[in-house]
Motif scaffolding. Structure first.
Motif, PDB file in Angstrom:
ATOM      1  N   TYR A 249     -22.494 -11.135  12.227  1.00 24.62           N
ATOM      2  CA  TYR A 249     -23.442 -10.806  11.158  1.00 24.62           C
ATOM      3  C   TYR A 249     -22.976  -9.585  10.351  1.00 24.62           C
ATOM      4  O   TYR A 249     -23.705  -8.612  10.192  1.00 24.62           O
ATOM      5  N   CYS A 250     -21.760  -9.654   9.851  1.00 23.40           N
ATOM      6  CA  CYS A 250     -21.203  -8.558   9.057  1.00 23.40           C
ATOM      7  C   CYS A 250     -22.028  -8.297   7.795  1.00 23.40           C
ATOM      8  O   CYS A 250     -22.127  -7.160   7.339  1.00 23.40           O
ATOM      9  N   ARG A 251     -22.558  -9.362   7.208  1.00 26.26           N
ATOM     10  CA  ARG A 251     -23.375  -9.291   5.991  1.00 26.26           C
ATOM     11  C   ARG A 251     -22.636  -8.608   4.830  1.00 26.26           C
ATOM     12  O   ARG A 251     -23.231  -7.913   4.024  1.00 26.26           O
ATOM     13  N   VAL A 252     -21.328  -8.832   4.795  1.00 25.86           N
ATOM     14  CA  VAL A 252     -20.549  -8.321   3.668  1.00 25.86           C
ATOM     15  C   VAL A 252     -20.365  -9.453   2.658  1.00 25.86           C
ATOM     16  O   VAL A 252     -20.515 -10.630   2.980  1.00 25.86           O
ATOM     17  N   ASN A 253     -20.042  -9.082   1.443  1.00 25.89           N
ATOM     18  CA  ASN A 253     -19.778 -10.066   0.395  1.00 25.89           C
ATOM     19  C   ASN A 253     -18.325 -10.498   0.510  1.00 25.89           C
ATOM     20  O   ASN A 253     -17.418  -9.811   0.025  1.00 25.89           O
ATOM     21  N   ARG A 254     -18.099 -11.625   1.133  1.00 21.27           N
ATOM     22  CA  ARG A 254     -16.732 -12.102   1.347  1.00 21.27           C
ATOM     23  C   ARG A 254     -16.098 -12.641   0.071  1.00 21.27           C
ATOM     24  O   ARG A 254     -14.891 -12.885   0.041  1.00 21.27           O
ATOM     25  N   LEU A 255     -16.881 -12.818  -0.961  1.00 26.53           N
ATOM     26  CA  LEU A 255     -16.325 -13.231  -2.242  1.00 26.53           C
ATOM     27  C   LEU A 255     -15.676 -12.056  -2.967  1.00 26.53           C
ATOM     28  O   LEU A 255     -14.852 -12.249  -3.853  1.00 26.53           O
ATOM     29  N   GLN A 256     -16.041 -10.826  -2.570  1.00 24.67           N
ATOM     30  CA  GLN A 256     -15.525  -9.634  -3.245  1.00 24.67           C
ATOM     31  C   GLN A 256     -14.679  -8.755  -2.336  1.00 24.67           C
ATOM     32  O   GLN A 256     -13.691  -8.179  -2.787  1.00 24.67           O
ATOM     33  N   SER A 257     -15.061  -8.636  -1.048  1.00 18.53           N
ATOM     34  CA  SER A 257     -14.376  -7.679  -0.168  1.00 18.53           C
ATOM     35  C   SER A 257     -14.096  -8.307   1.197  1.00 18.53           C
ATOM     36  O   SER A 257     -14.743  -7.966   2.183  1.00 18.53           O
ATOM     37  N   PRO A 258     -13.144  -9.241   1.256  1.00 18.87           N
ATOM     38  CA  PRO A 258     -12.883  -9.930   2.514  1.00 18.87           C
ATOM     39  C   PRO A 258     -12.478  -8.998   3.643  1.00 18.87           C
ATOM     40  O   PRO A 258     -12.760  -9.277   4.801  1.00 18.87           O
ATOM     41  N   ARG A 259     -11.815  -7.899   3.345  1.00 14.06           N
ATOM     42  CA  ARG A 259     -11.380  -6.998   4.405  1.00 14.06           C
ATOM     43  C   ARG A 259     -12.543  -6.245   5.038  1.00 14.06           C
ATOM     44  O   ARG A 259     -12.388  -5.612   6.067  1.00 14.06           O
ATOM     45  N   GLY A 260     -13.703  -6.314   4.421  1.00 13.14           N
ATOM     46  CA  GLY A 260     -14.881  -5.705   5.028  1.00 13.14           C
ATOM     47  C   GLY A 260     -15.463  -6.538   6.139  1.00 13.14           C
ATOM     48  O   GLY A 260     -16.256  -6.058   6.943  1.00 13.14           O
ATOM     49  N   ALA A 261     -15.084  -7.815   6.204  1.00 11.36           N
ATOM     50  CA  ALA A 261     -15.586  -8.707   7.243  1.00 11.36           C
ATOM     51  C   ALA A 261     -14.775  -8.520   8.526  1.00 11.36           C
ATOM     52  O   ALA A 261     -13.583  -8.240   8.495  1.00 11.36           O
ATOM     53  N   ARG A 262     -15.442  -8.694   9.651  1.00 14.50           N
ATOM     54  CA  ARG A 262     -14.754  -8.543  10.930  1.00 14.50           C
ATOM     55  C   ARG A 262     -13.608  -9.540  11.068  1.00 14.50           C
ATOM     56  O   ARG A 262     -12.587  -9.254  11.691  1.00 14.50           O
ATOM     57  N   CYS A 263     -13.775 -10.711  10.471  1.00 16.42           N
ATOM     58  CA  CYS A 263     -12.734 -11.735  10.542  1.00 16.42           C
ATOM     59  C   CYS A 263     -11.626 -11.530   9.523  1.00 16.42           C
ATOM     60  O   CYS A 263     -10.652 -12.278   9.507  1.00 16.42           O
ATOM     61  N   ARG A 264     -11.786 -10.551   8.638  1.00 14.29           N
ATOM     62  CA  ARG A 264     -10.791 -10.210   7.633  1.00 14.29           C
ATOM     63  C   ARG A 264     -10.496 -11.396   6.703  1.00 14.29           C
ATOM     64  O   ARG A 264      -9.384 -11.567   6.230  1.00 14.29           O
ATOM     65  N   SER A 265     -11.519 -12.193   6.444  1.00 16.02           N
ATOM     66  CA  SER A 265     -11.353 -13.406   5.639  1.00 16.02           C
ATOM     67  C   SER A 265     -12.302 -13.402   4.458  1.00 16.02           C
ATOM     68  O   SER A 265     -13.433 -12.913   4.560  1.00 16.02           O
ATOM     69  N   GLY A 266     -11.839 -13.985   3.359  1.00 16.65           N
ATOM     70  CA  GLY A 266     -12.651 -14.061   2.163  1.00 16.65           C
ATOM     71  C   GLY A 266     -13.168 -15.462   1.908  1.00 16.65           C
ATOM     72  O   GLY A 266     -13.653 -16.129   2.816  1.00 16.65           O
ATOM     73  N   ARG A 267     -13.028 -15.927   0.674  1.00 16.07           N
ATOM     74  CA  ARG A 267     -13.574 -17.236   0.299  1.00 16.07           C
ATOM     75  C   ARG A 267     -12.684 -18.380   0.748  1.00 16.07           C
ATOM     76  O   ARG A 267     -13.132 -19.528   0.805  1.00 16.07           O
TER      77      ARG A 267
END
Length: 306
Positions: free
Chosen positions: A38-56
């Motif tokens: 539940y990172c709740r980051v915007n993976r469309l804009q900042s994929p590196r903010g996600a724990r999985c380091r993945s974007g769109r």
């Protein structure tokens, strides 16, 4: 003679529901809740903010017919395996750490990913086997939609570490034919320093229950190839670190004694395991035999010893 196989996802595709699932999954990326981190980051804009380091987009490390999986998946022509880069867990003993913990592989579009699925079908593979897909569910569903439109008809295998959210499983209900999750640990406190998450056991048990509700026990065709159902994996660790006795009791008592279980005897120290005794040594034959006795005592009837 069994009836011709029809993959689960075709019904959702023809009803328009699969397109709706693709849309909903994409919306989740704006404030990602597609896995239990539940990172709740915007993976469309900042994929590196996600724990999985993945974007769109999904990143694929490799793909092709694979003959190293369970025989019920491999058959004669292999399992059509797609290895996704990165992961939503941080297993210190991961045997594929170069894929899961580093950025090996390349990001692909949904169109490219769909083409890979169709290529594997064209090679005669028995299924499409998605390895570590939990963090790329949104692009995966988009690719699946395109592949179905172009003729994909193979069973879909969701090959996961078992750390999957209710939100993700709701999107997958009626899409996945075969769930193949790990059940890594019985105790979250033991698992936390080794997997990098605080609630693995609780999340894992809830997820596996839901997977079993969706697809039931594993069903094989006349050739012994898996068509639909749950296939569990449990890796026996040194000194019963995984709590194998409790995992096996859960499977027998909370799921089904007819659950197809691969009880794995292949633990070897990898990645950073040497820093975490007793993971700095292999599982002994005596430790594995003890786990087999626990499985038999629990009444598990479909035990694959691998």
């Amino acid at each position: 003679m069994s009836e011709p196989f029809t993959p689960a996802y075709l019904s959702l595709y023809h009803s328009g529901e699969l397109a709706e699932r693709v849309r909903r999954a994409h919306e989740h990326l704006v404030r990602c809740e597609l896995c239990p981190n539940y990172c709740r980051v915007n993976r469309l804009q900042s994929p590196r903010g996600a724990r999985c380091r993945s974007g769109r987009r999904a990143a694929v490390a490799s793909y092709g017919p694979h003959h190293g999986e369970e025989q019920v998946l491999v058959g004669r022509r292999g399992s059509g395996t797609l290895f996704f880069s990165r992961c939503n867990l941080r297993c210190v003993f991961c045997q594929n750490w170069d894929i899961s913990q580093e950025d090996r592989g390349r990001e692909v579009t949904a169109t490219e990913l769909a083409a890979m699925m169709l290529e594997l079908q064209g090679l005669g593979c028995h299924n499409i086997n998605l390895v570590s897909p939990s963090h790329v569910l949104a692009p995966l569903l988009a690719a699946l939609f395109l592949a179905i439109r172009k003729g994909l008809r193979l069973p879909l295998v969701y090959n996961t570490g078992g750390y999957d959210s209710p939100e993700a499983l709701a999107l997958l209900d009626g899409v996945v034919d075969i769930y193949m999750p790990d059940m890594k640990f019985a105790d979250s406190k033991v698992a936390q320093p080794l997997l990098g998450v605080a609630d693995y056991a609780e999340v894992n048990r809830k997820a596996v229950r839901e997977m079993h509700r969706q697809v039931g026990d594993l069903v094989l065709d006349d050739q012994g190839i898996a068509q639909r159902g749950l296939l569990l994996r449990h890796l026996v660790l040194p000194e019963n670190l995984a709590g194998s006795d409790r995992v096996l009791s859960f499977i027998a008592e909370q799921l089904s004694r007819n659950t197809y279980l691969n009880l794995m005897d292949q633990y070897r120290p990898c990645y950073r395991a040497d820093r975490y005794p007793p993971l700095d040594r292999s599982t002994s034959r005596a430790e594995y035999r003890r786990a087999v006795r626990w499985a038999e005592a629990a009444g598990l009837q479909r035990l694959d010893r691998c």
